[in-house]
Write an enzyme that holds these catalytic residues in place. Structure first.
Site, mmCIF file in Angstrom:
data_model
loop_
_atom_site.group_PDB
_atom_site.id
_atom_site.type_symbol
_atom_site.label_atom_id
_atom_site.label_comp_id
_atom_site.label_asym_id
_atom_site.label_seq_id
_atom_site.Cartn_x
_atom_site.Cartn_y
_atom_site.Cartn_z
ATOM 1 N N ARG A 92 -8.005 -3.559 0.684
ATOM 2 C CA ARG A 92 -7.237 -3.287 1.899
ATOM 3 C C ARG A 92 -6.369 -4.498 2.223
ATOM 4 N NH1 ARG A 92 -7.769 -1.558 7.558
ATOM 5 N NH2 ARG A 92 -5.799 -2.244 8.423
ATOM 6 N N ARG A 101 -2.986 2.561 4.157
ATOM 7 C CA ARG A 101 -4.086 1.704 3.720
ATOM 8 C C ARG A 101 -5.031 2.440 2.773
ATOM 9 N NH1 ARG A 101 -5.368 1.333 9.931
ATOM 10 N NH2 ARG A 101 -3.157 1.397 9.796
ATOM 11 N N ASP A 104 -9.648 1.992 5.903
ATOM 12 C CA ASP A 104 -9.736 1.403 7.234
ATOM 13 C C ASP A 104 -11.117 1.755 7.768
ATOM 14 O OD1 ASP A 104 -8.783 0.148 9.641
ATOM 15 O OD2 ASP A 104 -8.639 2.144 10.520
ATOM 16 N N ASP A 106 -13.663 1.114 11.102
ATOM 17 C CA ASP A 106 -13.862 0.604 12.460
ATOM 18 C C ASP A 106 -15.291 0.857 12.897
ATOM 19 O OD1 ASP A 106 -11.198 -0.253 13.013
ATOM 20 O OD2 ASP A 106 -10.616 1.812 13.407
#
Length: 139
Positions: A92, A101, A104, A106
């Site tokens: 990434r 990307r 990702d 989170d």
């Protein structure tokens, strides 16, 4: 006399949630390649995969998104470390905000913890605005 430390049972461990997204390369391969990194051996469950249009940023391909639920005693900082390691594992790059990307990741929630640590805000401050997070999280 008994020695050792108390280990929480699975029922006592908090649930942590990661959001995963990918729109470059083999999206399924990106997801599958990082499940062990993110779970670190803890039991986990996955939502379905959702294909969604990109939000903000430059024109780009659609994303695949899913949410991963992990039974873990890990701290938010440890979960963030796992997320960054997973992203690095899939090469990434962070050249363009909201750009395309490979992966990702989170950290969304960690049990009922609320953290205002600038490095890792929990709950994720923008998850409530993102249908691509809320729909798989609802599963």
């Amino acid at each position: 006399m008994q020695f050792g430390c108390a280990v929480p049972s699975l029922a006592e461990m908090p649930l942590a949630y990661f959001s995963l997204g990918s729109n470059i390369g083999n999206r399924a391969e990106h997801f599958l390649a990082v499940l062990d990194i993110l779970s670190a051996g803890d039991p986990y469950r996955l939502s379905q995969v959702y294909e969604t249009e990109p939000v903000g940023g430059v024109p780009q391909d659609d994303y695949w998104n899913l949410v991963m639920e992990v039974d873990t005693a890990a701290s938010p900082r440890e979960l963030l470390k796992r997320a960054r390691e997973a992203e690095a594992h899939r090469e990434r790059t962070r050249e363009l905000r909201w750009g395309p990307r490979t992966l990702d990741v989170d950290v969304l929630l960690v049990g009922d913890l609320v953290s205002d640590d600038p490095e890792i805000l929990v709950p994720h401050p923008r998850m409530w605005e993102r249908r691509f997070v809320l729909v798989p999280l609802a599963e």
